[in-house]
Design a protein around this motif. Sequence first.
Motif, PDB file in Angstrom:
ATOM      1  N   ASP A   6       0.833  -1.194   0.000  1.00 35.90           N
ATOM      2  CA  ASP A   6       0.000   0.000   0.000  1.00 35.90           C
ATOM      3  C   ASP A   6       0.873   1.251   0.000  1.00 35.90           C
ATOM      4  OD1 ASP A   6      -2.062   1.776   0.199  1.00 35.90           O
ATOM      5  OD2 ASP A   6      -2.740   1.153   2.183  1.00 35.90           O
ATOM      6  N   GLY A   7       1.146   1.780  -1.187  1.00 43.76           N
ATOM      7  CA  GLY A   7       1.941   3.000  -1.302  1.00 43.76           C
ATOM      8  C   GLY A   7       3.344   2.843  -0.753  1.00 43.76           C
ATOM      9  N   LEU A   8       3.949   1.693  -0.992  1.00 45.59           N
ATOM     10  CA  LEU A   8       5.239   1.352  -0.394  1.00 45.59           C
ATOM     11  C   LEU A   8       6.369   2.146  -1.042  1.00 45.59           C
ATOM     12  CD1 LEU A   8       5.673  -0.902   1.789  1.00 45.59           C
ATOM     13  CD2 LEU A   8       6.609  -2.291  -0.052  1.00 45.59           C
ATOM     14  N   THR A  55      10.088   3.148   4.135  1.00 43.70           N
ATOM     15  CA  THR A  55      10.204   4.557   4.501  1.00 43.70           C
ATOM     16  C   THR A  55       8.826   5.185   4.634  1.00 43.70           C
ATOM     17  OG1 THR A  55      12.291   4.640   3.276  1.00 43.70           O
ATOM     18  CG2 THR A  55      11.281   6.746   3.856  1.00 43.70           C
ATOM     19  N   SER A  56       7.921   4.790   3.766  1.00 46.13           N
ATOM     20  CA  SER A  56       6.530   5.228   3.856  1.00 46.13           C
ATOM     21  C   SER A  56       5.652   4.143   3.248  1.00 46.13           C
ATOM     22  CB  SER A  56       6.321   6.565   3.140  1.00 46.13           C
ATOM     23  OG  SER A  56       6.636   6.461   1.774  1.00 46.13           O
ATOM     24  N   GLY A  57       4.362   4.262   3.494  1.00 49.58           N
ATOM     25  CA  GLY A  57       3.448   3.226   3.048  1.00 49.58           C
ATOM     26  C   GLY A  57       3.442   2.058   4.003  1.00 49.58           C
ATOM     27  N   ALA A  58       2.765   0.991   3.621  1.00 51.75           N
ATOM     28  CA  ALA A  58       2.595  -0.146   4.528  1.00 51.75           C
ATOM     29  C   ALA A  58       2.395  -1.427   3.748  1.00 51.75           C
ATOM     30  CB  ALA A  58       1.394   0.084   5.449  1.00 51.75           C
ATOM     31  N   VAL A  59       2.729  -2.546   4.411  1.00 51.44           N
ATOM     32  CA  VAL A  59       2.333  -3.873   3.946  1.00 51.44           C
ATOM     33  C   VAL A  59       1.115  -4.264   4.778  1.00 51.44           C
ATOM     34  CG1 VAL A  59       2.988  -6.294   3.734  1.00 51.44           C
ATOM     35  CG2 VAL A  59       4.694  -4.490   3.340  1.00 51.44           C
TER      36      VAL A  59
END
Length: 257
Positions: A6-8, A55-59
């Motif tokens: 998700d937006g990784l 650094t940003s986003g998520a699994v």
Amino acid sequence: MALRLDGLSVVTDGKSLVRDLSLDVPDGTVVGLVGPNGSGKSTALRCVYRALRPTSGAVRVNGDDLARLPLRRSAQLIAAMTQDGAVDLDFTVEEVVALGRAPHLRGAQRLGRDERDACAAAMDHLGIGHLADRGVLTLSGGERQRVLLARALVQDPEILVLDEPTNHLDVRHQVQLLSLLRQSGLTVLVVLHDLNLAAAACDRIGVLSQGHLVAAGTPGDVLTPELVLDVFGVGASVVPHPLTGDPQLLYSLGPAH
């Protein structure tokens, strides 16, 4: 169990390795990541098995941020077979495979009969049962690959991530491994270099280039001559497999056009 990147994004030493990567791996499907060397495939996978913090986003697993789960719980849900998963100590094959049960044990708890049987079944299924008492350092590269896959399978995960699992394997064992993934019922995210194997084994494919997701969809939608030339710099014709209809690439050895 569905997996979502998700937006990784991953930035290391000021260099952006993965950029705003969003990709769905639906429950029970096999999704492949393909792309040139250095495109961010392995980096994205490291975030999934928590060897690297984005650094940003998520699994997300079923909508939950993986980073918020206890490590023990995420190890029960996700098993990984990595490129750098070599075993440096001369454990026996049986001992290495049994390590897959560690997330399900507490403290110094020993394996029970059912768990030992599961380890034996995984080894037999991958054709390494006869190697159970051999030291892993005495094995060929292909044999070690199958040992590491057996270890991942006995972890009894719901999600399996694999980074170049067909490295070192001969053709028969490549086909066997990918057939096993198709039949496993697990949610699978796998990095592959061989586009023809990816087309045959994967329900969907995501193509990375310079850290960006440039295409995602079924192999037939994604693996076009235009994309292969643009992303990989190789001329290719795409033809249907005569038995399965899966797209297969015939590469041109001349200059790319």
